[in-house]
Design an enzyme around this catalytic site. Structure first.
Site, PDB file in Angstrom:
ATOM      1  CG  HIS A 159       3.743  19.064  27.760  1.00  0.00           C
ATOM      2  ND1 HIS A 159       2.741  18.424  28.454  1.00  0.00           N
ATOM      3  CD2 HIS A 159       3.173  19.499  26.614  1.00  0.00           C
ATOM      4  CE1 HIS A 159       1.627  18.460  27.744  1.00  0.00           C
ATOM      5  NE2 HIS A 159       1.853  19.118  26.624  1.00  0.00           N
ATOM      6  CG  HIS A 165       2.092  22.048  24.349  1.00  0.00           C
ATOM      7  ND1 HIS A 165       1.914  20.781  23.825  1.00  0.00           N
ATOM      8  CD2 HIS A 165       3.055  22.637  23.584  1.00  0.00           C
ATOM      9  CE1 HIS A 165       2.737  20.619  22.785  1.00  0.00           C
ATOM     10  NE2 HIS A 165       3.438  21.718  22.633  1.00  0.00           N
ATOM     11  CG  ASP A 219      -3.310  22.241  26.198  1.00  0.00           C
ATOM     12  OD1 ASP A 219      -2.111  22.415  25.914  1.00  0.00           O
ATOM     13  OD2 ASP A 219      -3.903  21.154  26.011  1.00  0.00           O
ATOM     14  CG  HIS A 220      -0.762  20.380  29.334  1.00  0.00           C
ATOM     15  ND1 HIS A 220      -1.008  19.112  29.804  1.00  0.00           N
ATOM     16  CD2 HIS A 220      -1.244  20.409  28.070  1.00  0.00           C
ATOM     17  CE1 HIS A 220      -1.612  18.402  28.852  1.00  0.00           C
ATOM     18  NE2 HIS A 220      -1.749  19.165  27.787  1.00  0.00           N
ATOM     19  CG  HIS A 239       3.358  16.101  23.151  1.00  0.00           C
ATOM     20  ND1 HIS A 239       2.448  16.144  22.132  1.00  0.00           N
ATOM     21  CD2 HIS A 239       2.996  17.095  24.013  1.00  0.00           C
ATOM     22  CE1 HIS A 239       1.558  17.112  22.358  1.00  0.00           C
ATOM     23  NE2 HIS A 239       1.877  17.699  23.490  1.00  0.00           N
ATOM     24  CG  ASP A 293      -0.821  16.574  25.951  1.00  0.00           C
ATOM     25  OD1 ASP A 293      -1.663  16.172  26.774  1.00  0.00           O
ATOM     26  OD2 ASP A 293      -0.875  17.700  25.419  1.00  0.00           O
ATOM     27  CG  HIS A 330      -5.901  16.322  26.086  1.00  0.00           C
ATOM     28  ND1 HIS A 330      -6.532  17.519  25.832  1.00  0.00           N
ATOM     29  CD2 HIS A 330      -4.579  16.592  26.128  1.00  0.00           C
ATOM     30  CE1 HIS A 330      -5.618  18.481  25.716  1.00  0.00           C
ATOM     31  NE2 HIS A 330      -4.422  17.944  25.892  1.00  0.00           N
TER      32      HIS A 330
HETATM   33 ZN   LIG Z   1       0.761  19.122  24.691  1.00  0.00          ZN
END
Ligand SMILES: [Zn+2]
Length: 254
Positions: A53, A55, A57-58, A111, A128, A166
């Site tokens: 996805h 985001h 941090d990915h 999400h 996530d 995570h």
């Molecule tokens: Zn995320």
């Protein structure tokens, strides 16, 4: 299935790295530096990048990885990720010939609007959406979408290995105990996962069997979970989507 190694990024992200003796593919490289260090240390060439996805941090490390390696970048067709070369969605297959592995793409919105998972060789890379003993926050979809996505994952075989994005497991178990204080599988899981963390090891992968036994978000029809949610809400609900939404809200506030 090639070996799957967790490369840590930021505070608690895992960049899951599939590897053999010569090549690697990475899932959700939010940061390039730890991935490049790992590849260099192990003398591996990158073969592919998979994103679940949009985001940062990915996906934040993809551009820097592409400066070093010209590789295909798979990711959700319906999310804004500028670095994708191969947008995919439900029903598509992702094959990485250098690693001899192939994944089916599953649409699991909630999400984010078009979050996807990769499922193959008995393993699930679910970003996530499903976490060990928890699930992601519902940012862009509806609780109904998220619930449906989790139920889709829940239908996978019990032996499926769960690789999520995570290391949130101990905090998730703490919350789950509040929902289901009498769940003995949860207490056993807590003991084991505390030991793993105390010795610096990841609590992942878990298995779908374990998630079905301990993850409150996959247990929305269990009488103990429904009772607990009714106490939290101060009213009787039994519809699983409403139970799910209430657990999610409860967790957000805890
Ligand atoms: Zn995320």
């Amino acid at each position: 299935m090639p070996d799957v190694v967790p490369v840590s990024a930021f505070k608690d992200n895992y960049v899951w790295t599939l590897r053999n003796r010569t090549h690697a593919a990475v899932v959700d490289p939010g940061e390039a530096r730890p991935v490049l260090e790992y590849l260099q240390r192990e003398n591996l060439a990158l073969a592919a990048i998979l994103a679940t996805h949009h985001h940062p941090d990915h996906v934040g490390g993809i551009a820097a990885l592409l400066e070093r390696f010209r590789v295909p970048v798979y990711g959700p067709k319906h999310e804004p990720i500028a670095t994708l070369t191969d947008p995919v969605s439900e029903g598509d297959k992702v094959t990485i010939p250098k690693l001899g592995v192939s994944f089916s793409v599953l649409d699991i919105p909630g999400h984010t609007r078009a979050h996807i998972a990769y499922y193959g060789a008995g393993s699930l890379f679910c970003g996530d959406t499903l976490f060990a003993c928890g699930c992601g926050r519902v940012f862009e979809g509806t609780p109904e979408q998220m619930y449906t996505s989790l139920e889709k994952l829940r239908a996978l075989p019990d032996e499926t290995k769960i690789y999520c994005g995570h290391e949130y497991t101990l905090a998730n178990i703490g919350f789950a105990k509040g929902v289901e204080p009498q769940n003995s599988a949860l207490s056993a899981r807590e003991r084991r996962d505390r030991e793993l963390r105390a010795s610096g090891r990841p609590t992942l992968p878990s298995t779908m069997r374990e998630e079905k036994a301990t993850n409150p978000f996959l247990r929305c029809t269990e009488p103990a979970v429904v009772d607990s949610v009714n106490k939290y809400l101060g009213q009787r609900v039994s519809d699983p989507v409403r139970v799910f939404a209430a657990i999610r809200e409860w967790k957000n506030r805890s």
